[in-house]
Enzyme design. Structure first.
Site, PDB file in Angstrom:
ATOM      1  CB  ALA A 243      -0.844  -0.118   1.074  1.00  0.00           C
TER       2      ALA A 243
ATOM      3  CD  GLU B 182       3.889  -2.582 -10.004  1.00  0.00           C
ATOM      4  OE1 GLU B 182       4.936  -1.601  -9.808  1.00  0.00           O
ATOM      5  OE2 GLU B 182       2.823  -2.380  -9.453  1.00  0.00           O
TER       6      GLU B 182
ATOM      7  CG  PHE C 182     -15.969 -10.806 -31.515  1.00  0.00           C
ATOM      8  CD1 PHE C 182     -14.666 -10.708 -31.837  1.00  0.00           C
ATOM      9  CD2 PHE C 182     -16.731 -11.906 -31.098  1.00  0.00           C
ATOM     10  CE1 PHE C 182     -13.885 -11.811 -31.625  1.00  0.00           C
ATOM     11  CE2 PHE C 182     -16.171 -13.075 -30.855  1.00  0.00           C
ATOM     12  CZ  PHE C 182     -14.410 -12.959 -30.938  1.00  0.00           C
TER      13      PHE C 182
HETATM   14  C1  LIG Z   1      -6.964  -1.661 -10.606  1.00  0.00           C
HETATM   15  C2  LIG Z   1      -5.679  -0.892  -9.494  1.00  0.00           C
HETATM   16  C3  LIG Z   1      -5.078  -1.552  -8.605  1.00  0.00           C
HETATM   17  C4  LIG Z   1      -4.297  -0.770  -7.910  1.00  0.00           C
HETATM   18  N1  LIG Z   1      -3.417  -1.536  -6.922  1.00  0.00           N
HETATM   19  C5  LIG Z   1      -2.613  -0.465  -6.235  1.00  0.00           C
HETATM   20  C6  LIG Z   1      -1.871  -1.415  -5.024  1.00  0.00           C
HETATM   21  O1  LIG Z   1      -1.921  -2.511  -4.963  1.00  0.00           O
HETATM   22  N2  LIG Z   1      -1.076  -0.601  -4.370  1.00  0.00           N
HETATM   23  C7  LIG Z   1      -0.783   0.824  -4.618  1.00  0.00           C
HETATM   24  O2  LIG Z   1      -0.367   1.473  -3.720  1.00  0.00           O
HETATM   25  N3  LIG Z   1      -1.669   1.630  -5.592  1.00  0.00           N
HETATM   26  C8  LIG Z   1      -2.342   0.791  -6.258  1.00  0.00           C
HETATM   27  N4  LIG Z   1      -3.309   1.203  -7.399  1.00  0.00           N
HETATM   28  C9  LIG Z   1      -2.966   2.734  -7.703  1.00  0.00           C
HETATM   29  C10 LIG Z   1      -2.130   3.130  -8.770  1.00  0.00           C
HETATM   30  O3  LIG Z   1      -0.697   2.875  -8.637  1.00  0.00           O
HETATM   31  C11 LIG Z   1      -2.482   4.631  -9.300  1.00  0.00           C
HETATM   32  O4  LIG Z   1      -3.891   4.653  -9.694  1.00  0.00           O
HETATM   33  C12 LIG Z   1      -1.719   5.351 -10.084  1.00  0.00           C
HETATM   34  O5  LIG Z   1      -0.382   5.143  -9.807  1.00  0.00           O
HETATM   35  C13 LIG Z   1      -2.177   6.669 -10.658  1.00  0.00           C
HETATM   36  O6  LIG Z   1      -2.279   7.420  -9.564  1.00  0.00           O
HETATM   37  P1  LIG Z   1      -3.865   8.250  -9.416  1.00  0.00           P
HETATM   38  O7  LIG Z   1      -5.080   7.275  -9.670  1.00  0.00           O
HETATM   39  O8  LIG Z   1      -3.993   8.866  -8.083  1.00  0.00           O
HETATM   40  O9  LIG Z   1      -3.773   9.226 -10.696  1.00  0.00           O
HETATM   41  P2  LIG Z   1      -3.404  10.640 -10.529  1.00  0.00           P
HETATM   42  O10 LIG Z   1      -1.963  10.599 -10.098  1.00  0.00           O
HETATM   43  O11 LIG Z   1      -4.113  11.688  -9.993  1.00  0.00           O
HETATM   44  O12 LIG Z   1      -3.281  11.061 -12.197  1.00  0.00           O
HETATM   45  C14 LIG Z   1      -4.067  11.909 -12.889  1.00  0.00           C
HETATM   46  C15 LIG Z   1      -3.724  11.883 -14.365  1.00  0.00           C
HETATM   47  O13 LIG Z   1      -2.527  12.806 -14.372  1.00  0.00           O
HETATM   48  C16 LIG Z   1      -1.727  12.101 -14.995  1.00  0.00           C
HETATM   49  N5  LIG Z   1      -0.247  12.569 -14.370  1.00  0.00           N
HETATM   50  C17 LIG Z   1       0.251  12.449 -12.942  1.00  0.00           C
HETATM   51  N6  LIG Z   1       1.420  13.178 -12.908  1.00  0.00           N
HETATM   52  C18 LIG Z   1       1.665  13.570 -14.194  1.00  0.00           C
HETATM   53  C19 LIG Z   1       3.081  14.039 -14.783  1.00  0.00           C
HETATM   54  N7  LIG Z   1       4.056  14.435 -14.013  1.00  0.00           N
HETATM   55  N8  LIG Z   1       2.975  14.123 -16.162  1.00  0.00           N
HETATM   56  C20 LIG Z   1       1.926  14.230 -16.884  1.00  0.00           C
HETATM   57  N9  LIG Z   1       0.817  13.409 -16.394  1.00  0.00           N
HETATM   58  C21 LIG Z   1       0.916  13.236 -15.111  1.00  0.00           C
HETATM   59  C22 LIG Z   1      -1.824  10.644 -14.833  1.00  0.00           C
HETATM   60  O14 LIG Z   1      -0.985   9.769 -15.716  1.00  0.00           O
HETATM   61  C23 LIG Z   1      -3.245  10.456 -14.843  1.00  0.00           C
HETATM   62  O15 LIG Z   1      -3.467  10.265 -16.361  1.00  0.00           O
HETATM   63  C24 LIG Z   1      -4.067   0.566  -8.422  1.00  0.00           C
HETATM   64  C25 LIG Z   1      -4.715   1.115  -9.300  1.00  0.00           C
HETATM   65  C26 LIG Z   1      -5.698   0.569  -9.911  1.00  0.00           C
HETATM   66  C27 LIG Z   1      -6.521   1.239 -10.902  1.00  0.00           C
END
Ligand SMILES: Cc1cc2nc3c(=O)[nH]c(=O)nc-3n(C[C@H](O)[C@H](O)[C@H](O)COP(=O)(O)OP(=O)(O)OC[C@H]3O[C@@H](n4cnc5c(N)ncnc54)[C@H](O)[C@@H]3O)c2cc1C
Length: 417
Positions: free
Chosen positions: A150, A278, A375
């Site tokens: 996490a 990963e 499809f």
């Molecule tokens: C199915 C699933 C399983 C997951 N499992 C885990 C887990 O086990 N453990 C864990 O810790 N996390 C987990 N996550 C979290 C995952 O790592 C994050 O969702 C991911 O890192 C993106 O963070 P965010 O969702 O907060 O998006 P945000 O960081 O809010 O990003 C929003 C948008 O901004 C873009 N963005 C952000 N920074 C920049 C930048 N510098 N330049 C350009 N664009 C940018 C992103 O690419 C995205 O398009 C999981 C997520 C999903 C969907």
């Protein structure tokens, strides 16, 4: 390496037989959340001896460390360079086949398994003391217990460490943990949870710069609660949820390495060391999705008849098949390259693994969306399975670092040359 070995193909045949018997009949139940993936993963482990293999490699490693400790050497583990194989170090090719085959049918199951082993067990393995490894590892690598990992929080996803609000304060020899994590794979059911938290020393230091510590929590600890699985777009077989920490008391024995000055750097380094493996894992999953779409689409193109002929005779259908073939060749070559270079002791760099993740996740998503189109109306119906593959594939562009973040890692590697 330009093709899978005979052994790999034998494993593939056995995995397919297992999938037909033990996975396909339960995909709907896992998709609806009626069933978790864990009983099937445990069956898989027993059938293929993966539990025995994991237990054996952990025991070997522990025996070596005990001998070192008895000889009076520093028992804190040296940080091992990741070969991308986690607890199954020398078996990457077998794991690639297994992951690929399962991903084409139920990627959520792979995700649940991959996080528990590839992130949970591997972090304890690379950061824990001998006592911590003895306490947690054997149960995780045999899947008796499920692990979660996490980092992500509601206000810090891509900016994982800078924006992290979950924190610990020292209280005598203990720490008190407060905060919240979200989107955590296996979060709702995990028995063992690796949690990253900022150290608040009460000195008013800039929150972004504070040290990150890594702890191991067990289910049921006072003040620690696990949310229900979120409803998601896809990857339904992988339970994802929130974790809440309300004054959770943690002894030093739960701080990985039992020191704030870990030789391998702070928690930021611990997380980064998992990124390469990963991201290569994402390419294995993407290849599974592409292969399955490819197989289903060729079959459909040969059998669906319109205007008095198979749709495979239409050039716009052929274009889709050709693009799928290009994606298959490219992603498979990337996977072969990663397996071969790891075998030769030169595993992909972080920038290379990020490039693999970026390309393969986009290719898998595009292929699966094209498969739906090929499809027609059937593609939009659950029964024909390609819609599930597309929903699952999309997740690969977001987790393990969003694809935008992969771009920055690829570019950083290039500009540092
Ligand atoms: C199915 C699933 C399983 C997951 N499992 C885990 C887990 O086990 N453990 C864990 O810790 N996390 C987990 N996550 C979290 C995952 O790592 C994050 O969702 C991911 O890192 C993106 O963070 P965010 O969702 O907060 O998006 P945000 O960081 O809010 O990003 C929003 C948008 O901004 C873009 N963005 C952000 N920074 C920049 C930048 N510098 N330049 C350009 N664009 C940018 C992103 O690419 C995205 O398009 C999981 C997520 C999903 C969907």
């Amino acid at each position: 390496m330009f093709e899978w070995s005979e052994t790999d193909e034998m494993i593939r045949a056995a995995v397919r037989a297992f999938i037909d018997k033990e996975v396909r009949p339960h995909v709907d139940a896992m998709e609806s959340g009626e069933m978790t993936p864990y009983p099937i993963i445990r069956k898989l482990f027993a059938e293929f001896g993966i539990d025995a293999l994991g237990a054996e490699s952990v025991e070997k490693m522990l025996a070596k460390e005990r001998a070192r400790a008895e000889a009076g050497a520093d028992s804190e583990p040296k940080r091992e360079k990741s070969s991308g194989g986690g607890p199954f170090g020398g078996q990457q090719s077998m794991m690639a086949v297994l992951i690929g085959e399962l991903s084409g049918v139920c990627m959520g199951l792979v995700s649940a398994m991959g996080v528990s082993l590839g992130l949970g067990a591997t972090t304890i393995m690379s950061r824990g003391t001998l006592a911590q490894k003895e306490r947690w590892l054997a149960d995780i690598v045999t899947m008796k217990k499920v692990a979660a990992w996490a980092i992500t929080e509601p206000d810090s996803g891509s900016d994982a460490f800078g924006g992290m609000k979950t924190y610990v304060r020292r209280d005598g020899e203990d720490y008190i943990l407060n905060g919240r994590k979200t989107f955590i794979t296996n979060g709702p059911y995990a028995d063992t949870v690796i949690v990253y938290a900022k150290l608040d020393e009460g000195d008013g230091a800039d929150r972004r710069e504070r040290k990150v510590l890594t702890f191991v929590l067990d289910k049921g600890m006072e003040g620690f609660s696990q949310g229900k699985p979120f409803r998601k777009m896809g990857l339904h077989a992988s339970p994802t949820g929130e974790l809440f920490f309300d004054n959770v008391r943690l002894g030093r024995d739960r701080l990985l390495g039992e020191t704030e000055e870990h030789k391998g750097g702070d928690g930021r380094e611990s997380a980064r060391s998992s990124f390469t493996a990963e991201r290569i894992g994402v390419a294995f999953m993407a290849l599974g999705i592409i292969n399955e779409c490819h197989r289903l689409c060729i079959d459909y193109a040969k059998n669906r008849t319109l205007w008095g002929q198979e749709i495979g005779r239409f050039q716009l259908i052929q274009l889709k098949l050709a693009k799928m073939e290009v994606a298959r060749i490219n992603v498979q070559n990337m996977v072969f390259n990663a397996l071969e270079s790891t075998q030769a002791g030169k595993p992909p760099t972080l920038a290379e693994a990020s490039a693999m993740k970026l390309y393969s996740s986009e290719a898998a998503t595009e292929v699966a969306m094209d498969a739906i189109q090929l499809f027609g109306g059937n593609g939009y119906m659950t029964e024909y399975r390609v819609e599930q593959l597309a929903r699952d594939a999309k997740s690969l562009m977001i987790y393990a670092g969003s694809n935008e973040i992969q771009v920055t890692h690829v570019a950083k590697g290039l500009l540092a040359q």
